[in-house]
Design a protein around this motif. Structure first.
Motif, mmCIF file in Angstrom:
data_model
loop_
_atom_site.group_PDB
_atom_site.id
_atom_site.type_symbol
_atom_site.label_atom_id
_atom_site.label_comp_id
_atom_site.label_asym_id
_atom_site.label_seq_id
_atom_site.Cartn_x
_atom_site.Cartn_y
_atom_site.Cartn_z
ATOM 1 N N ALA A 271 0.845 -1.199 0.000
ATOM 2 C CA ALA A 271 0.000 0.000 0.000
ATOM 3 C C ALA A 271 0.881 1.251 0.000
ATOM 4 O O ALA A 271 0.631 2.210 -0.741
ATOM 5 C CB ALA A 271 -0.928 -0.018 1.214
ATOM 6 N N SER A 272 1.935 1.246 0.809
ATOM 7 C CA SER A 272 2.868 2.378 0.818
ATOM 8 C C SER A 272 3.584 2.512 -0.514
ATOM 9 O O SER A 272 3.728 3.618 -1.042
ATOM 10 C CB SER A 272 3.912 2.202 1.927
ATOM 11 O OG SER A 272 3.345 2.454 3.181
ATOM 12 N N ALA A 273 4.039 1.387 -1.050
ATOM 13 C CA ALA A 273 4.768 1.424 -2.325
ATOM 14 C C ALA A 273 3.896 2.039 -3.415
ATOM 15 O O ALA A 273 4.364 2.881 -4.204
ATOM 16 C CB ALA A 273 5.198 0.014 -2.721
ATOM 17 N N ALA A 274 2.615 1.654 -3.447
ATOM 18 C CA ALA A 274 1.698 2.194 -4.460
ATOM 19 C C ALA A 274 1.468 3.685 -4.213
ATOM 20 O O ALA A 274 1.483 4.488 -5.155
ATOM 21 C CB ALA A 274 0.376 1.429 -4.439
ATOM 22 N N ALA A 275 1.281 4.072 -2.939
ATOM 23 C CA ALA A 275 1.022 5.481 -2.616
ATOM 24 C C ALA A 275 2.234 6.355 -2.966
ATOM 25 O O ALA A 275 2.084 7.489 -3.408
ATOM 26 C CB ALA A 275 0.681 5.629 -1.139
#
Lengths: 278, 278
Positions: A271-275
């Protein structure tokens, strides 16, 4: 380097006595106290050895392999020789005596790698912090996921498992040579990471903010973030949670009570990587 | 039910002979052939037993527990008695003879559950299909993640592990009682799921479409979807991939070669869960 072989075909058998002192010393690295004394650990099997040779050749002290492994993994031997790693051709008996999990090839690697200060100095954008993670397979799997998600470092905090434990090394699938994995107390680590501008998030079922929910709190994901993950059985203590800016709950859409550590970490870190990339 | 106890305090010790035929029969369910003959399997430990009693009480044949477990898990006993499950108070010795992993409480449960036809008839929106997944812990963890992500069913295809293997049961953490977990050949399963309107996606490093990438192909995530996951070591065969609409690659932002099965499944299934709710 005069006298060193130039390629896989130049290797000559140098180790054939499974009871030799050198063999015993390598095998002893299965034990924590021997690893601690030597400042070295074992990397077993082609995948781990390949990643060590490609990404941390200066830390590889010796590479041992059978004739069969030399024929199958010529790429590893060529890379190792190009990086001036000592490569030793040994009998099957010798390699098996060194480790039952070698699959024909293993390396002795220096434990010393990056320090926590190095991690902070590199201005990380995404860090995974494991607090009291005890199971070697879980710790290794989270290190592998952190690598895949593009994390800049992993911090082992509290009473987390020894990174050089052979089961941890194997379950990282080489990722421990791809990003710094360092040890620091949780209070110190979270303070320094916050000081370096990271938002400190914890993944915990007690969280009031839901991951992926619209709202101000999830905007934090787009910023530099450290994720704190707790013990596989009892999660994060109140003391651990006091070091955290926001406790985030992974939404449970079905009837499961929770996710296990590695799957929870993969959802949060991705989720962080995508954000970070949206 | 006349003669049955009304609450935990009404239970009287009924089993004290660890060599009794009944004890041997329960212990034998650790073996696949005995499970197959009996059409029953073991659920060990409070978490699994609680979920069986709450979500599939009609399938619970017998519940065995020690006096200590009765005192600690009164909620389970009360639920079981309310659902007319037979509850047997036994000595520690008897429960340990039945299973070394019982933690004082275990249940014998009927294997027969939902069928693949039931799954299709329920018009699923999200299904996880495991092809040739051999490791019990991996299979169980994926079932747990599928449950958490709100999947409607899990299909075990090919030569996947036996769902009633005690290690699978334990690692599902009760999720096998939360959603239908059924067995079907991959060709038949994908054909029927496609016929029911689901897009068939596979998670594989060979994929040309990247998960989460903008573009028409990822719009598929918002539709009803079946995800096919392959063997933990060798992934999906070309034959397996021929049954799939789109092969999707999870983005690797770091240097890891891949994710392991359970973490890959968690990223894919949670991506679908989020897309279904956005």
């Amino acid at each position: 380097m005069t006298g060193r072989p130039a390629g896989p075909d130049d290797l000559t058998l140098t180790l054939s006595n499974a009871r030799a002192e050198r063999v015993k010393k390598v095998a002893a690295l299965a034990g924590r106290s021997a690893r601690s004394r030597a400042g070295q650990f074992l990397v077993e099997g082609p995948q781990g050895v390949r990643e060590a040779v490609l990404h941390a050749p200066a830390r590889v002290r010796d590479l041992y392999l059978t004739a069969d492994a030399r024929d199958r993994y010529g790429d590893i031997v060529t890379s190792a020789l190009a990086s001036e790693v000592w490569v030793h051709l040994a009998t099957d008996e010798v390699v098996t005596a060194m480790s039952a999990d070698a699959q024909g090839i293993l390396a002795v690697v220096d434990t010393a790698g990056a320090s926590f200060d190095d991690v902070i100095a590199a201005q990380p954008r995404l860090v995974a912090v494991l607090s009291n993670v005890r199971d070697p397979g879980n710790a290794g799997t989270v290190i592998r996921v952190a690598d895949a998600a593009g994390a800049d470092a992993v911090v082992l905090a509290g009473d987390s498992v020894d990174l050089t434990n052979p089961k941890v090394v194997r379950s990282t699938a080489g990722s421990l040579f791809h990003l710094p994995v360092v040890r620091a107390p949780l209070a110190e680590a979270t303070l320094a990471l916050a000081g370096a501008g990271l938002t400190i998030l914890a993944a915990d079922g007690s969280g009031t903010v839901e991951l992926g929910q619209d709202g101000a709190d999830n905007a934090a994901l787009a910023r530099a973030t450290a994720w704190v993950f707790g013990n596989e059985a009892w999660g994060l203590s109140d003391d651990d949670l006091s070091f955290v800016d926001t406790v985030v709950r992974i939404p449970i859409y079905g009837k499961a009570e929770s996710l296990n550590l590695a799957t929870a970490a993969s959802v949060c870190l991705y989720a962080s990587a995508a954000a970070h990339r949206s």
